[in-house]
Enzyme design. Structure first.
Site, PDB file in Angstrom:
ATOM      1  N   HIS A  85       0.831  -1.204   0.000  1.00  0.00           N
ATOM      2  CA  HIS A  85       0.000   0.000   0.000  1.00  0.00           C
ATOM      3  C   HIS A  85       0.869   1.258   0.000  1.00  0.00           C
ATOM      4  O   HIS A  85       0.634   2.198  -0.777  1.00  0.00           O
ATOM      5  CB  HIS A  85      -0.917  -0.037   1.227  1.00  0.00           C
ATOM      6  CG  HIS A  85      -1.946   1.049   1.262  1.00  0.00           C
ATOM      7  ND1 HIS A  85      -2.744   1.264   2.354  1.00  0.00           N
ATOM      8  CD2 HIS A  85      -2.303   1.987   0.363  1.00  0.00           C
ATOM      9  CE1 HIS A  85      -3.555   2.276   2.121  1.00  0.00           C
ATOM     10  NE2 HIS A  85      -3.296   2.739   0.925  1.00  0.00           N
ATOM     11  N   GLU A  88       2.448   1.643  -3.308  1.00  0.00           N
ATOM     12  CA  GLU A  88       1.487   2.180  -4.290  1.00  0.00           C
ATOM     13  C   GLU A  88       1.469   3.709  -4.239  1.00  0.00           C
ATOM     14  O   GLU A  88       1.419   4.381  -5.265  1.00  0.00           O
ATOM     15  CB  GLU A  88       0.101   1.617  -4.003  1.00  0.00           C
ATOM     16  CG  GLU A  88      -1.017   2.170  -4.881  1.00  0.00           C
ATOM     17  CD  GLU A  88      -2.262   2.532  -4.089  1.00  0.00           C
ATOM     18  OE1 GLU A  88      -2.708   3.688  -4.204  1.00  0.00           O
ATOM     19  OE2 GLU A  88      -2.762   1.664  -3.350  1.00  0.00           O
ATOM     20  N   HIS A  89       1.525   4.270  -3.037  1.00  0.00           N
ATOM     21  CA  HIS A  89       1.540   5.730  -2.879  1.00  0.00           C
ATOM     22  C   HIS A  89       2.867   6.335  -3.337  1.00  0.00           C
ATOM     23  O   HIS A  89       2.886   7.331  -4.057  1.00  0.00           O
ATOM     24  CB  HIS A  89       1.304   6.094  -1.405  1.00  0.00           C
ATOM     25  CG  HIS A  89      -0.127   6.051  -0.991  1.00  0.00           C
ATOM     26  ND1 HIS A  89      -0.806   7.155  -0.533  1.00  0.00           N
ATOM     27  CD2 HIS A  89      -1.024   5.038  -0.961  1.00  0.00           C
ATOM     28  CE1 HIS A  89      -2.050   6.820  -0.236  1.00  0.00           C
ATOM     29  NE2 HIS A  89      -2.210   5.532  -0.474  1.00  0.00           N
ATOM     30  N   GLU A 161       4.309   9.682   2.886  1.00  0.00           N
ATOM     31  CA  GLU A 161       3.193   8.806   2.523  1.00  0.00           C
ATOM     32  C   GLU A 161       3.035   7.638   3.497  1.00  0.00           C
ATOM     33  O   GLU A 161       1.933   7.172   3.725  1.00  0.00           O
ATOM     34  CB  GLU A 161       3.383   8.278   1.103  1.00  0.00           C
ATOM     35  CG  GLU A 161       3.368   9.359   0.037  1.00  0.00           C
ATOM     36  CD  GLU A 161       2.024  10.050  -0.078  1.00  0.00           C
ATOM     37  OE1 GLU A 161       0.983   9.370  -0.001  1.00  0.00           O
ATOM     38  OE2 GLU A 161       2.013  11.288  -0.247  1.00  0.00           O
ATOM     39  N   GLU A 196      -4.731   7.054   6.968  1.00  0.00           N
ATOM     40  CA  GLU A 196      -5.793   6.387   6.217  1.00  0.00           C
ATOM     41  C   GLU A 196      -6.203   5.097   6.912  1.00  0.00           C
ATOM     42  O   GLU A 196      -7.388   4.816   7.094  1.00  0.00           O
ATOM     43  CB  GLU A 196      -5.320   6.082   4.795  1.00  0.00           C
ATOM     44  CG  GLU A 196      -6.342   5.303   3.973  1.00  0.00           C
ATOM     45  CD  GLU A 196      -5.809   4.771   2.660  1.00  0.00           C
ATOM     46  OE1 GLU A 196      -6.558   4.044   1.990  1.00  0.00           O
ATOM     47  OE2 GLU A 196      -4.657   5.069   2.311  1.00  0.00           O
TER      48      GLU A 196
END
Length: 1012
Positions: A85, A88-89, A161, A196
């Site tokens: 994840h 991905e950022h 991130e 998040e």
């Protein structure tokens, strides 16, 4: 006729096998392995492999201008740190060819794409986009390939991130230095992904699902990341994971649409050719082996303060089924799942929810075919503690009963009919839907050609079914045994406190490690503050760096004139109809609006419950199960809902009413109308079961409502803020905002002895006028079907009461709200909005306001609220029809700072020296939505639903293209800066109440007990 013939020839040319490469052909570094024409989907699939690296490429040739690209990688997570994840950022934060901060977000206003995103799935990660523009496609493919294969992966991007420890308010260090307050210098965990996932873990539904996955699939770790483990991830681990997984040998590329395959392959080979072949991540993980007997897992989750504490258990029963590469068997198991649990008449719904064991299905209920082996689960939410042990035996009884009874052929035909209509319905995003359907199975070894072959699958299913006992045999094989996993989540009133305590302990441990390596507390504090300030400087470059390396389309590429949708209008005394004649593949789409003047507030608020009830209760002569079967067999769906709209010429005035929609094959239109009439007019609110069934609807709506709010918290905040600005916004909030949540939860909390007589009386009142009076209707169909549809419509309207509702006229609406409102809810992060009134759709000032919203979002707010503030999202918006300009933030750990950014944004826009490129980017981003492809059933709906004519749309189009920098500054001054001085704004935040929500705020407790 000739024109249509030419179109047909062109369509065939795109998918004709004779015009495409042959198996064995080599094209730009790729070899075509095989191809397949799928006539029922009007497409041809080509499977290729990159000669040098072994990358797989699936191309779907179809006569569709909305072309799709995706590159994906197998990314089995090694642990729960969320490395797939976070990667991905960070891949999207700069690459070799585009070495700027955040090229992905910088591209958003430089593209005419109608979809751009990236997704982390449990065992793979993929990066898709869709666009109708050939140059745009080439630009975005270049950015995506470079971002994924050659990212910079700077450490500052990882800390921004992923996660870091830093002072809570670094801006105070910049402005006040050593004099910064202790609370500003307080060290906290930060990071976009970290925040998040903290937000996700606040959601009991998500937590239940992810913890269930942990136990049913222990070999697959949490790819999104568990906040408790994210802070274990080191920067070097991120880089290593990229090197091992983001490689062409581990990649699957997907392209779709009418653009030439050879052009795509040439561009892709140029990027892939720089790599040598390696061994990819070939591991396909399987779920746990339950063959040795039953297992049970119990853990704890958060409490929902709006739901009865005694009914907050979530529990499910699961079986591991067969290999999903067996497409026919997997299709049949999906059908069994639907037959058992879909609809109010299904045996599992009746036996589990209608019987009162739980209030709704658990998030994992149904057949999951995304993994190597299928998983079937039946679970409930809203279960009392004493009822948790009853689920297993009750489910097993119901499955035995269903197996003995067998499956009714007409029910099976109903599901097959729905699938047939799904194929016929021409959507605007078919390619993206296809990608989402094929991709997960492709990564687990399912042949995408098998997944595409709908007719072959159906024929093979029918062959097996004809032998007799096929579905029952699959139940015997997989479900009628005790090889199960029982998974239960119990509510814990200390769950939130425990999470906070764990985070505090973990933070102290991490800080102590920094202190030890730095040689003391002061040095550690100084080092962490220095890193935070360096990150601020790095983030600050985003507004000054040269973006000329990024490709772009141009405003000059946007046509000034748009071909208008041709509509035809007819009117009689009782009916006005808008006709849209277009190729619809033998389908008819219907909409109707019954406008209700001076509708009382108490009736309006009950319309959502009314529309749910008529799809639940049945009539005196027909059960809901029978009605559901007819709807599936004869229509593509029927729905009733609430509709309101501001006038395009005056946003302060609005109309409201009920909206009815339906879709059916042309031959079934009369039956569709009869079913709609029957549902609305004949639903039996007086049956002995009505009050209990309505109570169950209310309990299902109330169950997990705190999680539902969190999933779109910024939308609830915006709705609440806007409700104080215009009548239409007030109406929308009443039926779909926090006011509706409060009403529904209050009804759901009434004692079991309460028969809801007052509620049912009002529902019956709504029933009396729902389909009475004069209707406005809209029909989209083939020209050949107009006559038969017109006849059916006339007969339908003739069967309805001509006398409409007559309510006492109301005075001027009173909907003023407090300037600042706070809603205390148990979230670890915040959701907020600030809204201001502006102008109507037809005002010339509307266009510069819309451009301003894009400028603020892309040039200022994303940078300030997300990159620097740590929120998952934030921006500005302008809704032309609603006369609203606003700001929002989503999963925001720093609401006080965000409010300052919002209130100062107007002044920033006025003072900013906008460049021509800034204005160009903003216009391009606006036209992504304006010119996005539309499905045939959406054509002409702006006119029907909102009164926006084709002429209005064309005028606005030209105004948007002609917006100047001076106009942007003028509306920023007038509608933001000056409006804030005059206290025109409405601010709403949702989250945990802290000291900053002081007496200047109105605190709106979501306490349902006192609601009437």
């Amino acid at each position: 006729m000739l024109r249509n013939a030419a179109k047909g020839a062109a369509r065939r040319a795109v998918t004709e096998l004779s015009r495409l490469p042959k198996p064995g052909d080599k094209v730009h570094g790729f070899t075509l392995l095989r191809s397949k024409h799928v006539p029922e989907l009007e497409l041809t699939a080509l499977h290729l492999q990159h000669d040098k690296t072994g990358a797989e490429h699936l191309h779907i040739a179809r006569d569709d201008s909305n072309n799709v690209f995706s590159i994906g990688f197998k990314t089995n997570p090694p642990d729960d740190t969320g490395v797939p994840h976070i990667l991905e950022h960070t891949t999207l934060c700069g690459s070799e060819k585009y070495p700027i901060r955040d090229p992905f977000f910088k591209m958003l206003p430089r593209t005419l794409s109608n979809f751009m995103n990236a997704f982390t799935a449990p065992d793979h990660t993929f990066y898709p986009f869709a666009t109708t523009n050939a140059q745009d496609f080439k630009n975005l493919m270049s950015v995506y390939l470079d971002a994924t294969l050659k990212p910079l992966l700077k450490e500052s991007d990882f800390t921004q991130e992923g996660w870091r420890i830093g002072p809570e308010n670094p801006q105070a260090l910049v402005t006040e230095g050593a004099d910064a307050k202790p609370e500003d210098r307080k060290l906290v965990f930060k990071g976009v992904v970290y925040n998040e996932m903290k937000g996700q873990m606040s959601d009991a539904g998500y937590l239940f699902y992810i913890r269930f996955q942990d136990h049913i699939f222990p070999d697959i770790n949490n790819s999104g990341g568990d906040p408790q483990k994210i802070t274990d991830l080191a920067y070097k681990q991120l880089k290593q994971f990229h090197a091992e997984h983001y490689h062409p040998s581990n990649a699957k590329v997907f392209t779709y649409g009418d653009m030439p395959l050879t052009d795509h392959l040439k561009e892709i080979d140029a990027q892939l050719g720089a790599f040598e072949r390696i061994r990819g991540d070939l591991a396909i993980h399987r779920p746990i082996d339950l063959s040795s007997g039953p297992r049970e897992v119990k853990l704890f989750g958060p409490v929902d303060p709006l739901v009865d504490i005694n009914k907050q258990f979530k529990t499910s029963l699961s079986w591991v089924l067969g290999d999903t590469t067996n497409i026919v068997e997997s299709f049949a198991l999906g059908l069994i799942s639907a037959l058992l649990s879909d609809g109010y008449g299904s045996p599992l719904y009746k036996g589990l929810i209608e019987s009162g064991l739980g209030t709704d299905w658990s998030p994992n209920t149904g057949y999951d075919s995304s993994g190597k082996l299928g998983i079937f689960s039946v679970g409930l939410t809203g279960v009392a503690e004493e009822d948790v042990p009853k689920l297993k035996s009750r489910v097993q009884e119901l499955l035995q009963e269903a197996r003995q009874k067998g499956f009714n052929r007409s029910k099976i035909d109903g599901y097959l009919h729905q699938l047939e209509l799904g194929l016929k319905h021409k959507t605007a995003n078919f390619g993206m839907s296809l990608l989402h359907r094929l991709k997960p199975k492709w990564f687990t070894g399912v042949d995408p050609f098998d997944s595409l072959a709908w007719n072959d699958t159906l024929a093979a299913f029918e062959k097996e079914f004809a032998k007799g006992g096929y579905l029952e045999g699959l139940m015997d094989k997989y479900l009628l045994n005790d090889n199960t996993l029982t998974f239960t989540m119990a509510p814990s009133e200390t769950f939130g406190q425990d999470l906070a305590q764990e985070e505090e302990t973990r933070l102290k441990t991490k800080i102590s490690q920094v202190v030890e390596s730095a040689g003391g507390e002061e040095k550690a504090q100084a080092a962490l503050e220095a890193r935070e300030l360096e990150l601020l400087i790095e983030q600050g470059k985003t507004n000054t760096e040269d973006l000329s390396c990024l490709p772009s389309v141009h405003v000059a590429d946007i046509p000034r004139q748009k071909e208008p949708v041709v509509l035809r209008n007819e009117s009689t005394d009782r009916l006005s109809t808008q006709w849209r004649e277009a190729p619809t593949n033998g389908l008819t789409y219907f909409r109707a609006i019954n406008t209700l003047d001076s509708l009382p507030d108490d009736l309006r608020s009950l319309i959502p419950l009314f529309t749910d009830s008529i799809m639940r209760l049945g009539t005196k002569n027909t059960s809901m199960e029978q009605l559901e079967d007819l709807i599936k067999l004869k229509t593509g769906g029927i729905s009733v809902g609430y509709h309101s709209a501001s006038r395009p010429t005056d946003f302060r005035q609005a109309t409201e009413g009920l909206i009815f929609t339906g879709m059916a094959l042309d031959r079934n239109v009369p039956i569709m109308f009869e079913l709609l009439r029957k549902l609305v007019i004949e639903t039996n609110f007086d049956s002995p079961e009505a009050s209990q069934q309505i109570r169950q609807l209310l309990q299902a709506s109330a169950d997990g409502v705190v999680n539902d709010i969190a999933s779109s918290g910024h939308a609830f905040a915006r709705r609440a803020a806007e409700a104080g600005l215009s009548w239409d916004s007030f109406l929308k909030e009443q039926v779909s905002g926090l006011s509706q949540v409060k009403l529904v939860t209050s009804f759901a909390h009434r004692p079991a002895s309460d028969q809801l007589e007052d509620v049912i009386a009002k529902l019956k009142q709504i029933q009396q006028f729902a389909l009475a009076g004069t209707l406005r209707t809209a029909i989209t169909c083939d020209t050949e079907s107009v006559a038969s549809n017109s006849k059916a419509l006339s007969e339908f309207v003739g069967s309805l009461s001509p006398k409409g509702a007559a309510f006492e006229a109301r005075g001027a609406p009173q909907f003023s709200r407090d300037i600042k409102s706070f809603y205390p809810l148990p979230y670890q992060v915040y959701y907020g909005a600030l809204a201001l009134p502006t102008v109507s759709y037809t005002s010339p000032e509307g266009a510069p306001l819309q451009i301003l919203s894009q400028l603020l979002t892309h040039k200022h707010l994303h940078h300030e609220i997300r990159e620097k503030g740590g929120a998952y999202g934030g921006g500005a918006y302008s809704r032309a029809l609603d006369g609203v300009f606003g700001f929002y933030s989503y999963r925001d750990p720093n609401p006080v700072n965000t409010m300052k950014i919002m209130t100062n944004a107007g002044r920033w826009a006025v003072d900013k020296k906008w460049s021509d490129r800034d204005l160009e980017d903003a216009k391009i981003s606006v036209f992504q939505g304006v010119d996005a492809p539309r499905a045939v059933n959406e054509e002409g709906m702006g006119n029907f639903l909102y009164g926006v004519t084709e002429e209005m749309k064309q005028t606005r189009r030209e105004q948007l293209l002609d917006v100047t920098k001076d106009q942007v500054r003028e509306v920023a001054q007038k509608y933001i800066v000056d409006a804030l001085v005059r206290n025109k704004e409405r601010v709403v935040f949702l989250g945990e109440k802290k000291d900053w929500a002081d007496k200047s705020w109105t605190i709106n407790e979501m306490d349902i007990n006192g609601v009437e």
